[in-house]
Design a protein around this motif. Structure first.
Motif, PDB file in Angstrom:
ATOM      1  N   ALA A 260       0.837  -1.226   0.057  1.00 27.32           N
ATOM      2  CA  ALA A 260       0.141   0.116   0.111  1.00 27.32           C
ATOM      3  C   ALA A 260       0.866   1.433  -0.038  1.00 27.32           C
ATOM      4  CB  ALA A 260      -0.879   0.015   1.106  1.00 27.32           C
ATOM      5  N   LEU A 261       1.921   1.326   0.902  1.00 30.60           N
ATOM      6  CA  LEU A 261       2.707   2.414   1.055  1.00 30.60           C
ATOM      7  C   LEU A 261       3.417   2.634  -0.386  1.00 30.60           C
ATOM      8  CD1 LEU A 261       4.114   2.088   4.424  1.00 30.60           C
ATOM      9  CD2 LEU A 261       2.478   3.743   3.728  1.00 30.60           C
ATOM     10  N   LYS A 262       3.982   1.559  -1.101  1.00 30.29           N
ATOM     11  CA  LYS A 262       4.524   1.651  -2.318  1.00 30.29           C
ATOM     12  C   LYS A 262       3.607   2.212  -3.629  1.00 30.29           C
ATOM     13  CE  LYS A 262       7.616  -2.229  -1.601  1.00 30.29           C
ATOM     14  NZ  LYS A 262       7.982  -3.561  -2.089  1.00 30.29           N
ATOM     15  N   ALA A 263       2.455   2.223  -3.309  1.00 30.02           N
ATOM     16  CA  ALA A 263       1.559   2.395  -4.350  1.00 30.02           C
ATOM     17  C   ALA A 263       0.981   4.248  -4.376  1.00 30.02           C
ATOM     18  CB  ALA A 263       0.155   1.632  -4.257  1.00 30.02           C
ATOM     19  N   ILE A 264       1.325   4.739  -3.100  1.00 28.56           N
ATOM     20  CA  ILE A 264       0.736   6.025  -2.921  1.00 28.56           C
ATOM     21  C   ILE A 264       1.891   6.903  -3.554  1.00 28.56           C
ATOM     22  CG2 ILE A 264      -0.516   5.313  -0.756  1.00 28.56           C
ATOM     23  CD1 ILE A 264       1.879   6.809   0.807  1.00 28.56           C
TER      24      ILE A 264
ATOM     25  N   ASP B 137       3.916  11.692  -0.411  1.00 30.46           N
ATOM     26  CA  ASP B 137       3.029  11.722   0.952  1.00 30.46           C
ATOM     27  C   ASP B 137       3.662  10.317   1.714  1.00 30.46           C
ATOM     28  OD1 ASP B 137       1.342  13.448  -0.202  1.00 30.46           O
ATOM     29  OD2 ASP B 137       0.113  12.023  -1.090  1.00 30.46           O
ATOM     30  N   LEU B 138       4.474   9.686   1.381  1.00 30.01           N
ATOM     31  CA  LEU B 138       5.113   8.452   2.104  1.00 30.01           C
ATOM     32  C   LEU B 138       5.260   8.656   3.488  1.00 30.01           C
ATOM     33  CD1 LEU B 138       5.838   5.588   1.754  1.00 30.01           C
ATOM     34  CD2 LEU B 138       7.913   6.216   1.268  1.00 30.01           C
TER      35      LEU B 138
ATOM     36  N   ASP C 123       2.483   9.280   5.753  1.00 30.50           N
ATOM     37  CA  ASP C 123       1.679   8.060   5.961  1.00 30.50           C
ATOM     38  C   ASP C 123       2.118   7.088   6.856  1.00 30.50           C
ATOM     39  OD1 ASP C 123      -0.528   9.124   4.535  1.00 30.50           O
ATOM     40  OD2 ASP C 123       0.120   8.192   2.570  1.00 30.50           O
ATOM     41  N   VAL C 124       3.506   6.870   6.865  1.00 29.48           N
ATOM     42  CA  VAL C 124       4.432   6.069   7.402  1.00 29.48           C
ATOM     43  C   VAL C 124       4.294   6.633   9.098  1.00 29.48           C
ATOM     44  CG1 VAL C 124       6.691   5.079   8.164  1.00 29.48           C
ATOM     45  CG2 VAL C 124       5.863   5.293   5.892  1.00 29.48           C
ATOM     46  N   GLU C 125       4.472   7.768   9.235  1.00 29.17           N
ATOM     47  CA  GLU C 125       4.310   8.132  10.732  1.00 29.17           C
ATOM     48  C   GLU C 125       2.835   8.214  11.253  1.00 29.17           C
ATOM     49  OE1 GLU C 125       4.513  12.753  12.132  1.00 29.17           O
ATOM     50  OE2 GLU C 125       6.288  12.066  11.236  1.00 29.17           O
ATOM     51  N   ARG C 126       1.890   8.192  10.463  1.00 29.24           N
ATOM     52  CA  ARG C 126       0.653   7.972  10.932  1.00 29.24           C
ATOM     53  C   ARG C 126       0.447   6.230  11.336  1.00 29.24           C
ATOM     54  NH1 ARG C 126      -1.157  11.888   7.501  1.00 29.24           N
ATOM     55  NH2 ARG C 126      -1.404  10.418   5.642  1.00 29.24           N
ATOM     56  N   VAL C 127       1.179   5.363  10.510  1.00 30.73           N
ATOM     57  CA  VAL C 127       0.851   3.967  10.939  1.00 30.73           C
ATOM     58  C   VAL C 127       1.916   3.753  12.155  1.00 30.73           C
ATOM     59  CG1 VAL C 127       1.732   1.637  10.046  1.00 30.73           C
ATOM     60  CG2 VAL C 127       0.589   3.248   8.586  1.00 30.73           C
TER      61      VAL C 127
ATOM     62  N   HIS D 137      15.709   9.457   0.757  1.00 36.06           N
ATOM     63  CA  HIS D 137      14.545   8.684   1.775  1.00 36.06           C
ATOM     64  C   HIS D 137      14.059   7.660   1.243  1.00 36.06           C
ATOM     65  CE1 HIS D 137      14.660  13.208   2.972  1.00 36.06           C
ATOM     66  NE2 HIS D 137      14.571  12.816   3.968  1.00 36.06           N
ATOM     67  N   HIS D 138      14.513   6.868   0.198  1.00 35.67           N
ATOM     68  CA  HIS D 138      14.141   5.563  -0.205  1.00 35.67           C
ATOM     69  C   HIS D 138      12.838   5.614  -0.925  1.00 35.67           C
ATOM     70  CE1 HIS D 138      13.122   1.167  -0.298  1.00 35.67           C
ATOM     71  NE2 HIS D 138      14.249   1.189  -0.361  1.00 35.67           N
ATOM     72  N   ARG D 139      12.446   6.701  -1.518  1.00 38.24           N
ATOM     73  CA  ARG D 139      11.258   6.932  -2.221  1.00 38.24           C
ATOM     74  C   ARG D 139      11.575   6.253  -3.843  1.00 38.24           C
ATOM     75  NH1 ARG D 139      11.113  12.510  -0.083  1.00 38.24           N
ATOM     76  NH2 ARG D 139       9.386  12.499   1.392  1.00 38.24           N
TER      77      ARG D 139
END
Length: 194
Positions: A23-27, A31-32, A35-39, A82-84
């Motif tokens: 899911a994170l790879k698809a966004i 925004d990554l 979203d990771v911080e929220r998780v 940042h591994h984007r």
């Protein structure tokens, strides 16, 4: 996207990890981190703020990287800051990710890397545009995670490679070409049997 995942046991946790990573790879990659911080906050597992992470999460030290490079056996390459996933970033974000990574490595190791590995590295994770950006930045070779042998006409900025395996016999068969030979010999037999 909203995921409903069970963390009740090890298999469910493994499945949840896979689903979250995909899911994170698809966004959009810009925004990554939000979203990771929220998780992380929801799970109470903010690794970035851990002053003493478990050994498995600790990166190499700069002294270790310099020692490896000085050995002459290892070339340190760049990977982004940042591994984007570059093929899913705006061009200016992709350039900033590459430039920052190269600059840090040059500053810390004393030389600018000429090699690069694409984050995730699958088809679509690197594009003609990202390969051109790498060429502009002085990168001479870049590897993907696409599993294939590199032929004589392979693009040096999109070299396929094989991942590692803990089984040395499998790795020997893979690296020698034996595995590929056996697969190509079996393929016509399977077609005839079907």
């Amino acid at each position: 996207m909203r995921l409903s995942l069970s963390l009740s046991d090890a298999p469910n946790k493994t499945a949840a990890h896979g689903a979250i990573c995909e899911a994170l790879k698809a966004i959009p990659q810009e925004d990554l981190y939000a979203d990771v911080e929220r998780v992380e906050q929801r799970l109470g597992a903010a690794l970035a703020n851990d002053p003493n992470p478990a050994a498995i999460y600790r990166p190499l030290s700069w002294d270790q990287a310099r020692e490896m490079q000085a050995s002459g056996l290892i070339a340190i390459g760049a990977h982004t800051h940042h591994h984007r996933i570059l093929g899913r970033c705006a061009a200016e974000t992709a350039r900033a990710e590459m430039t920052e990574s190269l600059g840090i490595l040059e500053h810390r190791l004393g030389s600018r890397p000429a090699l690069f590995a694409y984050p995730n590295g699958k088809p679509g994770d690197h594009t003609a545009e990202t390969r051109a950006l790498l060429g502009d930045l002085g990168i001479t070779a870049a590897v993907t995670t696409e599993q294939a042998f590199a032929g004589p006409d392979a693009d040096p900025l999109a070299i396929p490679r094989f991942g590692h395996t803990p089984d040395p016999r499998y790795m020997d068969a893979l690296a020698s070409g034996t595995l590929q030979f056996v697969k190509s010999a079996i393929r016509p037999l399977r077609r005839r049997a079907a």
